[in-house]
Design a protein around this motif. Structure first.
Motif, PDB file in Angstrom:
ATOM      1  N   VAL A  80       1.048  -0.956  -0.258  1.00  0.00           N
ATOM      2  CA  VAL A  80       0.408  -0.097   0.440  1.00  0.00           C
ATOM      3  C   VAL A  80       0.798   1.269  -0.285  1.00  0.00           C
ATOM      4  CG1 VAL A  80      -2.010   1.728   1.008  1.00  0.00           C
ATOM      5  CG2 VAL A  80      -1.709  -1.070   1.198  1.00  0.00           C
ATOM      6  N   SER A  83       0.536   7.003  -2.584  1.00  0.00           N
ATOM      7  CA  SER A  83      -0.344   7.628  -3.476  1.00  0.00           C
ATOM      8  C   SER A  83      -1.593   6.299  -3.440  1.00  0.00           C
ATOM      9  CB  SER A  83       0.072   7.864  -4.386  1.00  0.00           C
ATOM     10  OG  SER A  83       1.118   7.046  -5.401  1.00  0.00           O
ATOM     11  N   TYR A  84      -2.597   6.611  -3.445  1.00  0.00           N
ATOM     12  CA  TYR A  84      -3.391   5.953  -3.111  1.00  0.00           C
ATOM     13  C   TYR A  84      -3.651   5.201  -4.576  1.00  0.00           C
ATOM     14  CZ  TYR A  84      -4.908   8.464   0.191  1.00  0.00           C
ATOM     15  OH  TYR A  84      -5.101   9.807   1.360  1.00  0.00           O
ATOM     16  N   GLN A 139     -10.455   6.602  -0.089  1.00  0.00           N
ATOM     17  CA  GLN A 139      -9.434   5.557  -1.121  1.00  0.00           C
ATOM     18  C   GLN A 139      -8.762   4.934  -0.597  1.00  0.00           C
ATOM     19  OE1 GLN A 139      -8.189   8.493  -3.809  1.00  0.00           O
ATOM     20  NE2 GLN A 139      -9.722  10.746  -3.259  1.00  0.00           N
ATOM     21  N   GLN A 140      -8.285   5.880   0.664  1.00  0.00           N
ATOM     22  CA  GLN A 140      -6.919   4.627   1.569  1.00  0.00           C
ATOM     23  C   GLN A 140      -7.741   3.174   1.748  1.00  0.00           C
ATOM     24  OE1 GLN A 140      -3.448   5.860   2.735  1.00  0.00           O
ATOM     25  NE2 GLN A 140      -4.373   3.310   2.274  1.00  0.00           N
ATOM     26  N   ALA A 143      -7.645   1.023  -1.230  1.00  0.00           N
ATOM     27  CA  ALA A 143      -5.654   1.145  -1.218  1.00  0.00           C
ATOM     28  C   ALA A 143      -5.629   0.027  -0.218  1.00  0.00           C
ATOM     29  CB  ALA A 143      -5.347   1.935  -1.240  1.00  0.00           C
ATOM     30  N   PRO A 160       1.068   4.968   4.166  1.00  0.00           N
ATOM     31  CA  PRO A 160      -0.090   5.373   3.535  1.00  0.00           C
ATOM     32  C   PRO A 160      -0.991   6.880   4.187  1.00  0.00           C
ATOM     33  CG  PRO A 160       0.002   3.365   5.311  1.00  0.00           C
ATOM     34  CD  PRO A 160       1.288   4.457   5.155  1.00  0.00           C
TER      35      PRO A 160
END
Length: 357
Positions: A80, A83-84, A139-140, A143, A160
């Motif tokens: 991870v 940047s996603y 978004q995280q 990911a 992350p």
């Protein structure tokens, strides 16, 4: 098995050595965090484990097998990034399952894994949305979910949470801790945020100039830093440092500090030293040892305050006090500490222990 062994690992970029002979063992199922200042080599070390950077010298073993020449796709690692790296034209469901599609897994299995990961991360109601319609925290989670669906036993995280605000970082720290507890994957996590390191890690690896300054549990590094660098890096606000002179007198040592003599247990060392005391270990008014200080500033933080003091010769220290002390800038006060809560560092910045140089 999914443990990691780094054996005399070196990374050079031309004539520049950025990782200098690192040796480290990471046990299966362990959560290890790499911390250190910018440029210390923590992300480079992580990328070498992932196979995204070649190893100049030494050996990397994963689950007992040499991995130096193994391409990233065959290392059975889920990573991870900061940047996603989500595909903007795909919805959440496709983003989560795309790696499984390229691996040509059956559609029913892909759907099953995606839905399971989405429910686990509480994003199952977002499967039809595209990344532009998601918050940073969502978004995280996508990911992380993309890594989860691959069902690997080794997870690598490269800063992350650095793109999230403070509240979201706290929320995601809790989530990552829960994921590790339930999935039980070996996890290597890179961050510059020592709060993340202290709250997430089984062990912390503190890096400095491409080498390991110390490895230990969060409390080992906090309570027993091996050197001044680690002492200053772990803890917030940072440890206070004051120059002094240590001399042996009979069965004890005497520390001369800001014009005062403090009797300590015996150290097998004499000469210039640095006394280190954490702000939370200082007390306004007294202690085993005291210094006279002028109040420079009081910062109320709600349940506690940071009191900035001048202890002479332009040297300032910070005290973390409960509540809001009834003192004002310009006032004179005593500040003290208990000897067992202080740290003594020699002229090479190594921590000294009583009876040992």
């Amino acid at each position: 098995m999914s443990g990691i062994d780094l054996i005399n690992v070196v990374k050079r970029f031309g004539a520049l050595t950025v990782i200098d002979g690192v040796n480290l063992e990471i046990a299966e199922g362990e959560f290890v965090v790499f911390v250190g200042p910018s440029g210390c080599g923590k992300s480079t070390l992580l990328r070498m484990i992932a196979g995204l950077e070649e190893i100049s010298d030494g050996e990397l073993r994963i689950a007992g097998s040499r991995m130096n020449e193994t391409p990233p796709a065959k290392r059975n690692i889920a990573m991870v990034f900061q940047s996603y790296a989500l595909y903007p034209h795909m919805n959440v469901e496709r983003n989560l399952g795309f790696a499984l599609e390229t691996a040509r897994l059956p559609a029913t299995e892909i759907r099953e894994r995606v839905v399971k990961a989405a429910k686990f991360l509480k994003i199952d109601h977002l499967l039809e949305r595209r990344p532009a319609q998601l918050s940073g925290g969502q978004q995280q989670r996508v990911a992380i979910g993309r890594a989860l669906v691959r069902q690997q036993k080794l997870f690598l995280f490269d800063e992350p949470l650095s793109n999230l605000d403070a509240d979201l970082r706290m929320e995601m720290r809790v989530e990552i801790a829960r994921i590790h507890r339930e999935v039980k994957a070996t996890t290597v996590y890179v961050t510059h945020d020592q709060m993340e390191a202290m709250t997430l890690a089984d062990r912390i690896v503190v890096l400095k100039d491409g080498d390991i300054a110390q490895v230990g549990t969060p409390m080992e590094l906090y309570e027993r830093p091996a050197n001044r660098f680690v002492a200053s890096f772990i803890g917030s606000p940072r440890m206070n440092f004051l120059p002094g002179l240590l001399a042996r007198e009979g069965e004890e040592s005497v520390l001369s500090l800001s014009g005062r003599r403090h009797h300590l247990v015996a150290y097998d060392y004499a000469g210039d030293v640095t006394l280190g005391i954490r702000p939370e270990d200082l007390m306004l008014g007294g202690g085993d040892a005291t210094l006279e200080a002028e109040v420079l500033l009081v910062e109320p933080l709600g349940g506690e305050s940071l009191v900035h003091l001048n202890v002479g010769d332009g040297r300032s220290i910070v005290v973390k006090a409960q509540g809001k002390p009834d003192i004002r800038p310009g006032a004179t006060t005593l500040v003290g500490w208990k000897h067992e809560r202080a740290h003594v560092f020699d002229k090479e910045d190594r921590a000294l222990l009583p009876g040992r140089a």
